[in-house]
Design an enzyme around this catalytic site. Sequence first.
Site, PDB file in Angstrom:
ATOM      1  N   ARG A  50       0.842  -1.205   0.000  1.00 14.58           N
ATOM      2  CA  ARG A  50       0.000   0.000   0.000  1.00 14.58           C
ATOM      3  C   ARG A  50       0.878   1.257   0.000  1.00 14.58           C
ATOM      4  NH1 ARG A  50      -4.512   0.778   4.582  1.00 14.58           N
ATOM      5  NH2 ARG A  50      -2.677   1.213   5.841  1.00 14.58           N
ATOM      6  N   LYS A 149      -2.521   7.200   1.246  1.00 11.82           N
ATOM      7  CA  LYS A 149      -2.266   7.463   2.668  1.00 11.82           C
ATOM      8  C   LYS A 149      -1.152   8.503   2.721  1.00 11.82           C
ATOM      9  CE  LYS A 149      -2.083   4.722   6.906  1.00 11.82           C
ATOM     10  NZ  LYS A 149      -3.164   5.369   7.635  1.00 11.82           N
TER      11      LYS A 149
HETATM   12  N1  PMP Z   1      -9.221   4.990   7.301  1.00 10.71           N
HETATM   13  C1  PMP Z   1      -8.322   5.925   7.599  1.00 10.71           C
HETATM   14  C2  PMP Z   1      -8.597   7.333   7.222  1.00 10.71           C
HETATM   15  C3  PMP Z   1      -7.133   5.571   8.256  1.00 10.71           C
HETATM   16  O1  PMP Z   1      -6.225   6.500   8.533  1.00 10.71           O
HETATM   17  C4  PMP Z   1      -6.912   4.223   8.609  1.00 10.71           C
HETATM   18  C5  PMP Z   1      -5.636   3.829   9.287  1.00 10.71           C
HETATM   19  N2  PMP Z   1      -5.617   4.238  10.632  1.00 10.71           N
HETATM   20  C6  PMP Z   1      -7.909   3.282   8.317  1.00 10.71           C
HETATM   21  C7  PMP Z   1      -9.031   3.696   7.638  1.00 10.71           C
HETATM   22  C8  PMP Z   1      -7.722   1.838   8.656  1.00 10.71           C
HETATM   23  O2  PMP Z   1      -6.753   1.264   7.817  1.00 10.71           O
HETATM   24  P1  PMP Z   1      -5.816   0.080   8.314  1.00 10.71           P
HETATM   25  O3  PMP Z   1      -6.705  -1.045   8.688  1.00 10.71           O
HETATM   26  O4  PMP Z   1      -4.971  -0.240   7.122  1.00 10.71           O
HETATM   27  O5  PMP Z   1      -5.047   0.590   9.464  1.00 10.71           O
END
Ligand code: PMP
Length: 289
Positions: A50, A149
């Site tokens: 990612r 991200k």
């Molecule tokens: N949405 C947002 C906006 C995030 O920043 C995150 C990570 N904290 C998530 C969803 C969850 O993603 P992940 O399961 O990959 O941590």
Amino acid sequence: MIIYIDGEFLEEKDAKISVLDHGYLYGDGVFEGIRTYDNRVFKLDEHLHRLYDSAKAILLQVPLSFDELKKATVETCRRNACANGYIRLVVSRGAGSLGLGPDRCPKASVVIIAANIELYPEKYYREGLKVITGGTRRLSWNAFSPTVKSLNYLNNIMAKVEGMRAGAQETLMLNEQGLVAECSGDNIFAIKKNKITTPPIWAGALAGITRDVVMKLSAEMGLPVEETNMTRYDLYVADEIFLTGTGAEVVPVVDLDSRVIGDGKPGPITRKITERYHAITRSEGTPIG
Ligand code: PMP
């Protein structure tokens, strides 16, 4: 704490980056948050993929190969004895003269921090979260891809602040159309009559690694998750709601905009999914050594 910066493992006091780094000046860069459990890094490859995808989307060349970055991440954990912790991996555009153009920055910078994090106190896993819908809409695809991200998290931070000020632990974010996207730092799932749904990525949700794990384990439980457009109404009348995230893991929601969800207690399917998720986190991962 030992911090990795551009090939070096430095003491925290010596771990410094330039104030001219465009990550600092413009939020120009990408990052990942990763967990370690029982001396293993959970879903490391998935997080790194990612990260490289986010970097590609913003035309950022990660100065390390996938394997080099993986090795550096594991080594940072090892040097910090980060058996059960949290990794912050940041790739910023690097130092350059003032001005937006990334061509001013000859080389991207990589920082890896392995530390501890507690997102929600234990009580919320037992009793559930209170969530409100924020007025801050999730980034529009027309402005900037919400799946990247990136180091510019102000969209999420402003939403988070709205919830905090209203005494809620998380904030629901809608997209431009008023459909459910996700929460400020977590993905969202609803359960109604044994059917689990979650907004699709194109509704403005981050392609969460935890979301992915939960979708797989729900399917294994005979409860395949349907990705579908959702309104707030769908959430208000759900039997159960839970959020997912690397830091939060799986956390129940019992109150959304003052509507009591289900019977106001974490529901049985959420509990089962949480148990399975914990089991996976404790049985898989890249060994730290
Ligand atoms: N949405 C947002 C906006 C995030 O920043 C995150 C990570 N904290 C998530 C969803 C969850 O993603 P992940 O399961 O990959 O941590």
